[in-house]
Every structure is written in structure tokens, then in C-alpha cells.
Design a protein around this motif. Structure first.
Motif, short mmCIF file in Angstrom:
data_model
loop_
_atom_site.label_atom_id
_atom_site.label_comp_id
_atom_site.label_asym_id
_atom_site.label_seq_id
_atom_site.Cartn_x
_atom_site.Cartn_y
_atom_site.Cartn_z
N ALA A 59 0.88 -1.17 -0.09
CA ALA A 59 0.05 -0.14 -0.03
C ALA A 59 0.82 1.21 -0.07
CB ALA A 59 -0.84 0.08 1.11
N SER A 60 2.07 1.16 0.48
CA SER A 60 2.97 2.40 0.32
C SER A 60 3.53 2.73 -0.99
CB SER A 60 4.27 1.93 1.40
OG SER A 60 3.72 1.79 2.51
N VAL A 61 3.14 1.65 -2.00
CA VAL A 61 3.73 2.25 -3.30
C VAL A 61 3.04 3.32 -3.94
CG1 VAL A 61 3.85 1.21 -5.72
CG2 VAL A 61 4.55 -0.20 -3.66
N GLN A 62 1.76 3.38 -3.83
CA GLN A 62 0.89 4.51 -4.59
C GLN A 62 1.26 5.83 -3.69
OE1 GLN A 62 -3.23 3.93 -4.35
NE2 GLN A 62 -3.55 5.47 -5.95
N PRO A 63 1.28 5.67 -2.50
CA PRO A 63 1.87 7.02 -1.74
C PRO A 63 3.29 7.65 -2.39
CG PRO A 63 0.78 5.77 -0.18
CD PRO A 63 0.75 4.90 -1.46
N LEU A 64 4.20 6.67 -2.40
CA LEU A 64 5.45 7.07 -3.08
C LEU A 64 5.38 7.63 -3.97
CD1 LEU A 64 8.56 6.77 -2.80
CD2 LEU A 64 8.31 4.42 -3.97
N THR A 65 4.51 7.02 -5.08
CA THR A 65 4.31 7.86 -6.39
C THR A 65 3.61 9.47 -6.22
OG1 THR A 65 3.70 5.56 -7.45
CG2 THR A 65 3.20 7.65 -8.76
N ARG A 66 2.59 9.30 -5.45
CA ARG A 66 1.96 10.70 -5.14
C ARG A 66 2.95 11.63 -4.53
NH1 ARG A 66 -2.55 8.01 -2.91
NH2 ARG A 66 -2.05 8.57 -0.78
N THR A 67 4.05 11.24 -3.76
CA THR A 67 5.13 12.06 -3.21
C THR A 67 6.05 12.67 -4.17
OG1 THR A 67 4.73 10.96 -0.96
CG2 THR A 67 6.74 12.20 -1.26
N LEU A 68 6.72 11.37 -4.93
CA LEU A 68 7.54 11.94 -6.04
C LEU A 68 6.93 12.45 -7.26
CD1 LEU A 68 9.80 8.80 -5.84
CD2 LEU A 68 10.29 11.08 -4.68
N GLY A 69 5.59 12.10 -7.62
CA GLY A 69 5.13 12.48 -8.80
C GLY A 69 4.96 14.11 -9.13
#
Length: 452
Positions: free
Chosen positions: A398-408
Motif C-alpha cells: 500500500a506504500s507504493v502508491q503514496p510513494l508515487t504521489r510523493t515523487l509525482g
């Protein structure tokens, strides 16, 4: 009861193909619910029974996602009404992503140690706190900007979807797990369509505060249902024994070594890296999609909403129905390779698209790749770890999508300003083609015993 050791996964694409056909007794709607574990199965399912718990899990996930997309639909307008510029709006979105990134593994560990009931209740109470702070931010007499940023803090514990995935994983057999997890796509589609629709309709007719209050009431209802209907634990007796070994102190929820230890188990890290690397390019595109829809596709707000609804319908159909049927005929390794292959082809086509009609033609392939990647990797990763660690593993996923939202916002914005929309397609094609070559060089899968 004699316990059999879990087989070690030597090749992350070598999980055996599920059975081609299986019959289930009972009513028609129960045919779509996963069968329950027979070894070490939990007995405290209550009056609902195991099928009822699974069905309620789907309902709770749909309620939480509906409220989440209601929030997403009004946040730009609420931020603008409070005087925030786009940069400040991006900052509070980044704060939310970072908190969810850090909170995912910790929440998963909490779910493993304290059970499904506590996990669902904690997630819904955190959601209620977020919507309460948002409702307070709408009151002119209160410091709205401070309350808006404070409302991001409970996001660290808002992980109803991983909690639902843990319950489905615990109560389904390994063969049926991809189909069972895939049906959560129906919940995501329902949340995307109805959440966006309700958020826009209620805010237009009754004000920005109205959808926030509705979301607050719904999440409190979800917390009540969690306390009264979700069993304390959905893990089997064997998992309980693993977490309560005599003479061994109970590990902390914040034990980072215990969390990272899962990534070092055989077969886990390669699959996790595939999940992160293949999902990053399309994640960057989706983060920038609101700007791309305005600048490149020249869409109005209502037209962009229709396009996202089309995306939601496709996800409901593909993840909820198609992935499950494919998983009964093909191995998870084959589905993983297929998703990466389609990602590569769609990326090349995205680099050449010129208008929104071209994008609509690409969306079925894009949604299939995205759904297959998420469902198959989640299923493979939960099979590669012990039953007592499924919640922690799903928290890492579940941390993969927040990682994308953080770097995106930063990385995606830089690419878009420098090279335009085609760069997202070229990056997606290149990254996924390289991963596809690596997957194809894996050794021939060997038959393994079915997971316990």
C-alpha cells in the motif's frame, strides 16, 4: 494438528497455475466469494459466517473509497476558498502522500498483531478525524488553513483497503486469491464513480461542507460495523502460534527490522521491485493527468469527470471480472509478464497519441495492465510470506502508491514542462520493456506444493 512448512518460492514467476475450474455450493452470489482456508482456519467468525465477513469486507472497502474520492473531488475548491495557491495545494497533497507512505507498513504490522477488527476500526476512526477537521476548516470563524493541513495527519492511519486485502487473503485459498483480491476492483470502481459524483453534486447544491459531513457520518457508520460485525482475528491458529511463541517477547508495531525483514525473504524483493518500477511511469502520468486533461486534451472539468468515470467503469469490469477469470486459466507468472508486455505497448502508443480519442482507445489496455500488475503482485507477495505477516506485507504494498504521489508532482512536473506529454509514454515503454526482458530470462518454473 501437524503443521507443514510453507514452501520456499525460488522463482518469483513460478507460482503454480490455479485450478481451471471449481464448483461451489450455495446461492449464486456466494459463488463469487472465495472459499475459506481449511488448515488453521479461524473459528470466531460470528453470526455472519465466513462468506458474510468477506461480503461485509467488500462493502466497508467500497464505503471508505467512496468517501475518499468525495474528499478528492472537493479539495481543490476548498483550498481555493481558503486562499491557497496551487503550490500550497501541492504541498498539502505531498504531506498526505508522505504520511500514508510512512503509515502503511506500520498499519499493516498493527493489523497482524491486533487483528482485523482493530485494523478496520482504527482506519475508520482516523478517516472520521480527517473529515471532522475538514468540516471545521469550512467554518469561517476557525483557522481554516491550519485545520486543512492538520486534517492530513490522520491520513497516516487511513488504510481500509490494505485491511480489506488482509481479510480476503486470510480467508481465501492461495488458488483463489487473485480472483478474490481482484474483486476489490469493483469496490474501487464504485468509490471512484459514486464518490466523484456525490462530491461534485453535494458541493454544488449544498456547499463544500456538505460532502465532508456526509463522509464523516459514513465513516462513523463504518467504524460501528467494524466493531460489531468484523471478527477480532481472521488469521488461523497456526498464525496465532507464530506470533505468540513462548519465551519470545512480542515485537513492537514500529519494529522496522521486522518490517524490512519481509523484503529479504526468498522471492519477495524481486516481485516488490517489479511492482514499484513498472507502476512508477503510469503513476507519474496519473498524477499529472488533471493538468494534461486541461492543457493537452483541452477538456472542461465536466468532460474530465466523464473520462475518469469511464476509467472507473473499466477498472470495475477488468479487475472485478476479467482478472479473476484469467487467473483460473493462467499462472500468476504468465499474467505478470502479460501485464508488463501490455504496459510497454500502451506506453509506445501513448507517446504517439494526439488527442483524447486516442487516449480512450488506449485506456482498456492501460487499465488491464494496471489491474493485473497490482492484483498479481499482491497475491504473489502474500503467498511468499507467512500467514502472520500478510498484513505487514500488504501495508508495504500500500506504500507504493503514496510513494508515487510523493515523487509525482515534482518529477512529473519537471518531465512535462521539459518534454511534454510524449515523454510519459517513452518512459513507460522503456522501463517496462527492460523489466519484460528480465522476467523472460527467469528459469523455467518448477512445480511447487500448494501453499498451506
Amino acid at each position: 494438528m501437524t503443521q507443514h512448512p510453507r514452501p520456499v518460492q525460488e522463482d518469483f514467476c513460478s507460482l503454480p497455475a490455479p485450478a481451471a475450474s471449481r464448483s461451489y455450493p450455495g446461492r449464486v452470489f456466494q459463488q463469487h466469494l472465495p472459499s475459506m482456508r481449511k488448515v488453521g482456519a479461524p473459528s470466531g467468525m460470528g453470526a455472519l459466517g465466513r462468506s458474510g465477513v468477506v461480503l461485509l469486507t467488500y462493502v466497508l472497502a467500497a464505503l471508505e473509497l467512496t468517501c475518499l474520492f468525495m474528499q478528492f473531488s472537493i479539495m481543490p475548491y476548498l483550498s481555493r476558498s481558503l486562499g491557497l495557491d496551487p503550490v500550497a495545494f501541492g504541498h498539502q497533497q505531498t504531506v498526505f502522500g508522505v504520511l500514508q507512505l510512512l503509515g502503511g507498513p506500520v498499519f499493516g504490522r498493527f493489523a497482524d498483531q491486533h487483528g482485523a477488527r482493530a485494523a478496520f476500526t482504527l482506519s475508520f476512526l482516523a478517516s472520521s478525524a480527517l473529515y471532522l477537521l475538514l468540516a471545521a476548516a469550512c467554518v469561517p470563524a476557525l483557522p481554516g488553513v491550519a485545520l486543512l493541513f492538520a486534517s492530513r495527519l490522520p491520513g497516516a492511519l487511513m488504510h481500509t483497503l490494505p485491511a480489506a486485502q488482509m481479510v480476503i487473503t486470510d480467508l481465501s485459498t492461495p488458488e483463489e486469491r487473485p480472483a478474490a483480491l481482484g474483486r476489490l476492483g469493483l469496490c474501487f470502481g464504485v468509490g471512484l464513480i459514486f464518490g466523484s459524483l456525490l462530491g461534485g453534486t453535494l458541493s454544488s447544491s449544498c456547499g463544500t461542507q456538505c460532502p465532508v459531513i456526509v463522509a464523516l457520518v459514513v465513516t462513523l457508520l463504518g467504524a460501528l460495523l467494524s466493531v460489531t460485525c468484523i471478527p477480532a482475528s481472521t488469521k488461523g491458529a497456526s498464525a496465532h502460534t507464530q506470533t505468540t511463541l513462548p519465551g519470545k517477547p512480542k515485537a513492537s508495531v514500529f519494529d522496522l527490522k521486522a518490517i524490512t525483514r519481509l523484503l529479504l525473504q526468498p522471492g519477495v524483493l524481486p516481485v516488490f521491485l517489479v511492482k514499484v518500477i513498472c507502476g512508477l511511469p503510469i503513476g507519474l502520468f496519473m498524477v499529472m493527468f488533471s493538468i494534461i486533461s486541461m492543457d493537452f486534451f483541452q477538456l472542461e472539468a465536466a468532460q474530465a469527470g466523464y473520462l475518469m468515470s469511464f476509467f472507473g467503469v473499466l477498472q470495475m469490469v477488468i479487475q472485478g471480472l476479467v482478472i479473476g477469470r484469467l487467473s483460473s486459466h493462467f499462472s500468476e507468472g504468465a499474467l505478470l509478464r502479460a501485464s508488463v508486455l501490455v504496459f510497454s505497448l500502451v506506453g509506445l502508443a501513448m507517446a504517439l497519441m494526439a488527442n483524447v480519442f486516442h487516449f480512450c482507445l488506449l485506456m482498456p489496455g492501460l487499465v488491464f495492465s494496471l489491474c493485473a500488475l497490482n492484483v498479481v503482485t499482491d497475491s504473489m507477495l502474500t503467498k511468499a510470506v507467512s500467514t502472520s505477516d500478510t498484513g505487514t506485507m500488504l501495508g508495504l504494498c500500500a506504500s507504493v502508491q503514496p510513494l508515487t504521489r510523493t515523487l509525482g508532482p515534482t518529477l512529473g512536473g519537471l518531465l512535462y514542462r521539459s518534454f511534454g506529454v510524449p515523454v510519459f509514454g517513452y518512459v513507460q515503454f522503456t522501463v517496462n520493456f527492460i523489466v519484460l526482458l528480465v522476467l523472460w530470462r527467469q528459469p523455467v518454473p518448477r512445480k511447487m506444493d500448494r501453499a498451506q
